[in-house]
Design an enzyme around this catalytic site. Structure first.
Site, PDB file in Angstrom:
ATOM      1  N   HIS A 101      75.608  66.032 -24.539  1.00  0.00           N
ATOM      2  CA  HIS A 101      75.321  64.671 -24.973  1.00  0.00           C
ATOM      3  C   HIS A 101      73.937  64.234 -24.476  1.00  0.00           C
ATOM      4  O   HIS A 101      73.289  64.929 -23.686  1.00  0.00           O
ATOM      5  CB  HIS A 101      76.401  63.726 -24.463  1.00  0.00           C
ATOM      6  CG  HIS A 101      77.710  63.899 -25.168  1.00  0.00           C
ATOM      7  ND1 HIS A 101      78.773  63.051 -24.981  1.00  0.00           N
ATOM      8  CD2 HIS A 101      78.133  64.836 -26.057  1.00  0.00           C
ATOM      9  CE1 HIS A 101      79.797  63.448 -25.727  1.00  0.00           C
ATOM     10  NE2 HIS A 101      79.427  64.535 -26.383  1.00  0.00           N
TER      11      HIS A 101
ATOM     12  N   GLU B 193      72.910  61.918 -22.397  1.00  0.00           N
ATOM     13  CA  GLU B 193      72.748  61.724 -20.961  1.00  0.00           C
ATOM     14  C   GLU B 193      72.570  63.062 -20.236  1.00  0.00           C
ATOM     15  O   GLU B 193      71.779  63.172 -19.292  1.00  0.00           O
ATOM     16  CB  GLU B 193      73.968  60.991 -20.383  1.00  0.00           C
ATOM     17  CG  GLU B 193      74.223  59.630 -21.001  1.00  0.00           C
ATOM     18  CD  GLU B 193      75.198  59.664 -22.167  1.00  0.00           C
ATOM     19  OE1 GLU B 193      76.061  58.771 -22.248  1.00  0.00           O
ATOM     20  OE2 GLU B 193      75.098  60.601 -22.998  1.00  0.00           O
TER      21      GLU B 193
ATOM     22  N   GLU C  18      77.340  59.465 -55.793  1.00  0.00           N
ATOM     23  CA  GLU C  18      76.381  59.718 -56.869  1.00  0.00           C
ATOM     24  C   GLU C  18      77.095  59.819 -58.215  1.00  0.00           C
ATOM     25  O   GLU C  18      76.577  60.405 -59.160  1.00  0.00           O
ATOM     26  CB  GLU C  18      75.595  61.005 -56.592  1.00  0.00           C
ATOM     27  CG  GLU C  18      74.657  60.920 -55.411  1.00  0.00           C
ATOM     28  CD  GLU C  18      73.656  62.063 -55.370  1.00  0.00           C
ATOM     29  OE1 GLU C  18      73.324  62.615 -56.427  1.00  0.00           O
ATOM     30  OE2 GLU C  18      73.211  62.405 -54.260  1.00  0.00           O
TER      31      GLU C  18
ATOM     32  N   THR D  71      82.711  55.362 -61.902  1.00  0.00           N
ATOM     33  CA  THR D  71      82.988  55.540 -60.473  1.00  0.00           C
ATOM     34  C   THR D  71      82.231  54.517 -59.642  1.00  0.00           C
ATOM     35  O   THR D  71      82.805  53.835 -58.787  1.00  0.00           O
ATOM     36  CB  THR D  71      82.613  56.962 -60.027  1.00  0.00           C
ATOM     37  OG1 THR D  71      83.323  57.918 -60.819  1.00  0.00           O
ATOM     38  CG2 THR D  71      82.946  57.181 -58.563  1.00  0.00           C
TER      39      THR D  71
END
Length: 352
Positions: free
Chosen positions: A57, A59, A295, A300
């Protein structure tokens, strides 16, 4: 140091965290994008960002980048999102901060994931850290709008995209199947491939597949291909179409039953009724999909608009007149307008 000066200093370093975090756009799913900076004596001594799920991560990368680890016990660590306090694919970041006795922690925003959601801050405080949180909170939440939408609304972040002609058509009624009709220019089309690399999934309807046989991949940019989500109510899409080539994970939503699926071709049953958009969102959530670039064709796209189930819309206005054809979806409201060569790009944002 005055309170105002301290706040401004915190904001400057959190801005750098946000800047670093953006390097992970499209590569950290299902994790959020996070950036971290470590400061000692008003100087950055370490920084890092989360690059990919399963890898260290932000950190951890920031701490590892500090050459003189003895300075950590007198430093401040800045992080755009609350440090995690649970074991996932990697150990809790809180434990590493506590191990190195970093006395000051400044956090942009609290993690909306129920596995963290304040517990990271609490753990740090219980172990003696001075924790400041809520610095540039709005900007840090916006950075991870996909992650926040997924955890707070139990659905993916939904982006609508289409290109329309100057006279408001998205395609001619009939066209030569061997020659695609491009409404937008080559720079806009490349930008779309960049967008595909940033989102976790891409969705189209049956007609789009039958008319265009799209690959729905990232060819004109660098990045991972998105998961394909395809609507195929009655099974009109045969194995000859690219969306069934098995090269990319594809979820086909259909009313057909007892279909055989493979590792990269998954069938999900759904009723194609007035609740279809909600069903699509629920299926996507089930698969941990945090963002979808839609797309699809007119029907839709208009369904998601009519159901107010969208977060952004990106509409290219090309420098062409089709004179007739399939009318573009209708979306009203305020928008930002950008120019890409001879195309206009209109950006809408939902404020539900």
């Amino acid at each position: 140091m005055s309170y105002f000066c301290e706040v401004k200093i915190h904001e400057n370093y959190i801005k750098r965290c946000i800047q670093l975090a953006k390097n992970g756009l499209g590569t950290t799913y299902p994790n959020p994008m996070v950036g971290s900076v470590i400061v000692y004596n008003n100087e950055i001594i370490g920084e890092g960002w989360h690059q990919k799920s399963g890898e260290p991560h932000a950190e951890v990368n920031a701490i590892n980048s500090v050459k003189d680890k003895s300075l950590l016990a007198k430093a401040t660590i800045y992080v755009s999102l609350e440090p995690c306090s649970h074991f996932g694919k990697t150990p809790p970041c809180c434990d590493l901060i506590i191990k190195h006795k970093i006395p000051n922690v400044v956090v942009g925003t609290i993690d909306p994931n129920s596995k963290v959601s304040g517990s990271g801050i609490k753990r740090l405080q219980e172990n003696g850290a001075n924790v400041t949180f809520g610095v540039l909170e709005k900007e840090c939440s916006e950075l991870n709008k996909r992650f926040f939408t997924f955890h707070q609304k139990n659905r993916p972040y939904i982006i609508l995209k289409w290109a329309e002609s100057q006279d408001g058509f998205i395609a001619p009624l009939t066209k030569d199947k061997t020659e695609p009709v491009w409404i937008s220019n080559e720079f806009s089309r490349q930008l779309v491939h960049k967008w595909r690399s940033e989102e976790q999934a891409i969705l189209v309807g049956t007609k789009t597949v039958l008319d265009d046989n799209p690959k729905l991949d990232v060819r004109d940019w660098t990045g991972e291909n998105p998961i394909r989500i395809v609507l195929d109510r009655t099974g009109k899409i045969s194995d000859a179409f690219f969306v069934k080539d098995g090269k990319t994970k594809t979820i086909i939503i259909t009313e057909q039953e007892n279909l055989t699926f493979s590792e990269n071709c998954i069938y999900e049953n759904a009723i194609f009724d007035i609740k279809l958009t909600k069903t699509i969102a629920d299926i996507s959530y089930k698969y941990g999909i945090q963002s979808i670039l839609i797309e699809g064709g007119k029907q839709t796209l208009q369904s998601f608009i009519d159901d107010n189930l969208w977060d952004e819309a990106r509409i290219f206005i090309g420098n062409k007149h089709l004179k007739s054809g399939i009318k573009a979806p209708v979306l009203n409201g305020n928008c930002q307008v950008k120019t890409i060569k001879d195309d206009q790009l209109k950006l809408f944002f939902s404020h539900d």
